[in-house]
Design an enzyme around this catalytic site. Structure first.
Site: not given
Ligand code: PMP
Length: 288
Positions: A52, A151, A184
């Protein structure tokens, strides 16, 4: 105890771990990051996090001055230097030092920071009683503008929704996209359960493709549950039998109230609790 921080090419003392005010990570939020867990001395899902990170960097034309292998070694070195067996790694790559203009091409070298520390978790009782959330009025960034798969270091969109949550005395807010469909939470992915089926919004609705989300979908299918990715509305959340969030820090956490509507019987439901337990075991299994 002061931490040892990885900065570019070596470990430095926390007090020496400083970046320039001309770093475009600070000036423009120009860069990418990852949050990664360490369980029983092992870095969880490292390959997925590396993928990622490197894909996000490629998408924003951010040159990585370290190979994946070297970066993975640097993570191990940082975790070990800080004696972390169960904790959290924050890995960030900024555009580096430039001028006051936007131009990223004048930044000569991206800057890599790795912090390995203990983790601030939600209190254990919140997992038992379940969490309350609200719907944010802040619309999730349009997924065709900057892909939510990047991200990026600019989290203002999510921070504005987080402020709405805190104003309402709850820890999290649900974000909807420009069409009104569930995207989300501010730092977690969304799932609901309806008539025994696990439902999740597709990532195209505007969410990060969470690494915890992917693991939970896999575990749910292994449990014989059917998992369907489809657009969800606010109404779907209101009438869900179960509702939970997934994320690196939160793992799997049940939601028991949204916008004043009680979810299910007001406690984390059986499928939520089962998946939380499965995730807990999976994360701590030696081979993962
Ligand atoms: N959405 C957002 C906006 C996030 O910042 C995160 C945390 N990193 C997640 C979803 C969850 O992703 P992950 O399971 O990879 O931590």
């Amino acid at each position: 105890m002061a931490l040892k921080i990885w900065l570019n090419d070596k470990l430095v003392d926390e007090a020496e771990a400083k970046v320039s005010v001309f770093d475009h990570g600070l000036l423009y939020g120009d860069g990418v990051f990852e949050g990664i867990r360490v369980y029983d001395g092992r870095v969880f899902e490292l390959d997925a996090h590396m993928r990622r990170l490197y894909e996000g960097a490629r998408a924003i034309r951010l040159p990585m001055h370290m190979t994946r292998e070297a970066l993975m070694r640097a993570i191990d070195v940082t975790v070990e230097a800080n004696g972390i067996t169960d904790g959290y790694i924050r890995l960030l790559v900024t555009r580096g030092i430039g001028t006051l203009g936007l131009n990223p091409l004048v930044c000569d070298r991206s800057c890599i920071v790795i912090i390995a520390d203990k983790i601030q978790l939600y209190p254990e009782e919140l997992y038992e009683t379940g969490m309350k959330v609200i719907s944010a009025t802040t619309v999730r960034n349009h997924p065709l503008a900057i892909s939510p798969q990047v991200k990026s270091l600019n989290y203002l969109n999510n921070i504005l929704a987080k402020i709405e949550a805190l104003d309402n005395d709850v820890p999290e807010a649900i974000m909807y996209n420009h069409e009104g469909y569930v995207a989300e939470a501010t730092g977690d992915n969304v799932f609901i359960v309806r008539d025994g089926v696990v439902l999740a919004p597709p990532v195209e609705a505007g969410s990060l493709e969470g690494i915890t989300r992917a693991v939970v979908i896999k575990l749910a299918r292994e449990e014989g549950l059917s998992v369907v990715e489809k657009n969800l509305t606010r109404y779907d959340l209101y009438v869900s039998d179960e509702f939970f969030l997934t994320g690196t820090a939160a793992e799997v956490i049940g939601i028991v109230e949204i916008d004043g509507r009680v979810v299910g019987d007001g406690r984390p439901g059986p499928i939520t609790r089962r998946l939380r337990q499965k995730f807990y075991e999976y994360a701590r299994r030696k081979e993962n």
